[in-house]
Design a protein around this motif. Sequence first.
Motif, PDB file in Angstrom:
ATOM      1  N   ALA A  36       0.867  -1.149  -0.006  1.00 42.02           N
ATOM      2  CA  ALA A  36       0.010  -0.169  -0.107  1.00 42.02           C
ATOM      3  C   ALA A  36       1.081   1.343   0.003  1.00 42.02           C
ATOM      4  N   GLN A  37       2.133   1.040   0.522  1.00 40.29           N
ATOM      5  CA  GLN A  37       3.028   2.419   0.526  1.00 40.29           C
ATOM      6  C   GLN A  37       3.838   2.593  -0.868  1.00 40.29           C
ATOM      7  N   ARG A  80       8.015   4.557   1.931  1.00 41.40           N
ATOM      8  CA  ARG A  80       8.279   5.415   2.595  1.00 41.40           C
ATOM      9  C   ARG A  80       9.640   5.572   3.142  1.00 41.40           C
ATOM     10  N   PRO A  81      10.322   6.642   3.444  1.00 46.03           N
ATOM     11  CA  PRO A  81      11.831   6.318   3.864  1.00 46.03           C
ATOM     12  C   PRO A  81      11.844   5.597   5.087  1.00 46.03           C
ATOM     13  N   GLY A  82      12.861   4.685   5.037  1.00 48.99           N
ATOM     14  CA  GLY A  82      13.143   3.789   6.275  1.00 48.99           C
ATOM     15  C   GLY A  82      12.289   2.299   6.354  1.00 48.99           C
ATOM     16  N   THR A  83      11.404   2.370   5.192  1.00 52.57           N
ATOM     17  CA  THR A  83      10.774   1.064   5.187  1.00 52.57           C
ATOM     18  C   THR A  83      11.557  -0.262   4.588  1.00 52.57           C
ATOM     19  N   ASN A  84      11.817  -1.164   5.447  1.00 49.45           N
ATOM     20  CA  ASN A  84      12.606  -2.256   5.251  1.00 49.45           C
ATOM     21  C   ASN A  84      12.237  -2.976   3.917  1.00 49.45           C
ATOM     22  N   CYS A  85      12.735  -3.191   2.980  1.00 49.36           N
ATOM     23  CA  CYS A  85      12.305  -3.805   1.771  1.00 49.36           C
ATOM     24  C   CYS A  85      13.073  -5.059   1.598  1.00 49.36           C
ATOM     25  N   ARG A  86      13.769  -5.655   2.494  1.00 44.82           N
ATOM     26  CA  ARG A  86      14.508  -6.977   2.375  1.00 44.82           C
ATOM     27  C   ARG A  86      13.654  -8.251   2.378  1.00 44.82           C
ATOM     28  N   TRP A 115      17.310  -8.000  -5.816  1.00 47.09           N
ATOM     29  CA  TRP A 115      15.962  -8.625  -5.483  1.00 47.09           C
ATOM     30  C   TRP A 115      15.764  -8.700  -3.943  1.00 47.09           C
ATOM     31  N   HIS A 116      16.823  -9.408  -3.063  1.00 47.33           N
ATOM     32  CA  HIS A 116      16.986  -9.709  -1.659  1.00 47.33           C
ATOM     33  C   HIS A 116      16.879  -8.130  -1.037  1.00 47.33           C
ATOM     34  N   GLU A 117      17.337  -6.991  -1.542  1.00 53.42           N
ATOM     35  CA  GLU A 117      17.193  -5.732  -1.126  1.00 53.42           C
ATOM     36  C   GLU A 117      15.860  -5.036  -1.301  1.00 53.42           C
ATOM     37  N   VAL A 118      15.236  -5.194  -2.333  1.00 51.62           N
ATOM     38  CA  VAL A 118      13.934  -4.732  -2.711  1.00 51.62           C
ATOM     39  C   VAL A 118      12.665  -5.583  -2.706  1.00 51.62           C
ATOM     40  N   GLY A 119      12.956  -6.841  -2.792  1.00 53.60           N
ATOM     41  CA  GLY A 119      11.652  -7.840  -3.085  1.00 53.60           C
ATOM     42  C   GLY A 119      10.650  -7.543  -2.025  1.00 53.60           C
ATOM     43  N   GLY A 120      11.037  -7.122  -0.762  1.00 50.53           N
ATOM     44  CA  GLY A 120       9.997  -7.214   0.103  1.00 50.53           C
ATOM     45  C   GLY A 120       8.811  -5.917  -0.093  1.00 50.53           C
ATOM     46  N   CYS A 121       9.085  -5.155  -1.095  1.00 50.47           N
ATOM     47  CA  CYS A 121       8.289  -3.834  -1.288  1.00 50.47           C
ATOM     48  C   CYS A 121       7.783  -3.762  -2.538  1.00 50.47           C
ATOM     49  N   VAL A 122       7.687  -4.873  -3.195  1.00 49.43           N
ATOM     50  CA  VAL A 122       6.960  -5.011  -4.585  1.00 49.43           C
ATOM     51  C   VAL A 122       5.994  -6.278  -4.690  1.00 49.43           C
ATOM     52  N   PRO A 123       4.976  -5.894  -5.118  1.00 45.52           N
ATOM     53  CA  PRO A 123       4.084  -7.159  -5.028  1.00 45.52           C
ATOM     54  C   PRO A 123       3.956  -8.017  -6.221  1.00 45.52           C
ATOM     55  N   MET A 124       5.082  -8.778  -6.277  1.00 42.75           N
ATOM     56  CA  MET A 124       5.279  -9.671  -7.116  1.00 42.75           C
ATOM     57  C   MET A 124       6.555 -10.529  -6.601  1.00 42.75           C
ATOM     58  N   ASN A 125       6.724 -11.587  -7.655  1.00 43.66           N
ATOM     59  CA  ASN A 125       7.892 -12.596  -7.112  1.00 43.66           C
ATOM     60  C   ASN A 125       9.097 -12.157  -7.765  1.00 43.66           C
ATOM     61  N   ALA A 126      10.232 -12.812  -7.839  1.00 40.22           N
ATOM     62  CA  ALA A 126      11.422 -12.496  -8.449  1.00 40.22           C
ATOM     63  C   ALA A 126      11.025 -12.573 -10.082  1.00 40.22           C
ATOM     64  N   SER A 127      10.338 -13.541 -10.585  1.00 43.82           N
ATOM     65  CA  SER A 127      10.435 -13.907 -11.939  1.00 43.82           C
ATOM     66  C   SER A 127       9.561 -12.504 -12.433  1.00 43.82           C
ATOM     67  N   GLN A 128       8.495 -12.445 -11.696  1.00 45.67           N
ATOM     68  CA  GLN A 128       7.714 -11.387 -12.345  1.00 45.67           C
ATOM     69  C   GLN A 128       8.442  -9.803 -12.155  1.00 45.67           C
ATOM     70  N   TYR A 129       9.174  -9.533 -11.007  1.00 46.83           N
ATOM     71  CA  TYR A 129       9.858  -8.212 -11.122  1.00 46.83           C
ATOM     72  C   TYR A 129      10.951  -8.069 -12.224  1.00 46.83           C
ATOM     73  N   PHE A 130      11.742  -9.325 -12.547  1.00 46.20           N
ATOM     74  CA  PHE A 130      12.769  -9.100 -13.637  1.00 46.20           C
ATOM     75  C   PHE A 130      11.910  -8.949 -14.898  1.00 46.20           C
ATOM     76  N   ARG A 131      10.860  -9.547 -14.996  1.00 45.58           N
ATOM     77  CA  ARG A 131      10.028  -9.492 -16.205  1.00 45.58           C
ATOM     78  C   ARG A 131       9.718  -8.185 -16.407  1.00 45.58           C
ATOM     79  N   THR A 132       9.371  -7.228 -15.419  1.00 43.51           N
ATOM     80  CA  THR A 132       8.882  -6.012 -15.160  1.00 43.51           C
ATOM     81  C   THR A 132       9.975  -5.105 -15.892  1.00 43.51           C
TER      82      THR A 132
END
Length: 222
Positions: A36-37, A80-86, A115-132
Amino acid sequence: MSNLILKKFSSPYWQLKSFILLALWMICGETFAADAQLQGYVMQIQMTPAVCSMDQSSAKQRKCMEGYSLTITGLLPEVRPGTNCRTNSSANLSPIQTKVIAKVMPDESGRSQLWHEVGGCVPMNASQYFRTVISYAEKLKVPSDLTGYENKVVDQAKLRAQFLRLNPSLPSQGIRFSCQNRQEPAVLTEVKVCYHVNGHYKQCSSRVVANCPNDILIKSSY
């Protein structure tokens, strides 16, 4: 009947199950809160010849040894600044997808770290992320000055105008340029492009910094 249900849910089994369900709900709630953020994305495009020539530690990386002119170093979620995206979820891709993403992100360890640094803040898995990432990279048209075979000094305003002409839906402030300013002229090291969550271009926020002067050097040879 009511007493039977009450007795059933007060048993140790149901107490444990309720605790597990509550824990899962809290985990999912945190994930949904992170989603949501999400306000958009910033794609970082590295000027590979410049970075390879200035950073000796990267000289033996594939992007330098094989003469890449541009590489993507990240599609960063704007949160939001400070959000843990791991995330600890897998960054493994299929052989076909690995081959495709290597065209713009050749360093496998770099992809995994990203991926391990940002994957927690995206609504997709690694495959979908890199496809994006591939989808955004294919959509963006870059000026020929960025991929030429000779060093070239350009006016920043003219370079921006070239991007806008090639990408009509890109707003004037939807792109940022980063430079290494320890020499004259300053060397262009990175281009940042900003996106809405739906993939459409948008104006970059004030947190997406730019530091290039008017005249910048595009280093197109190693």
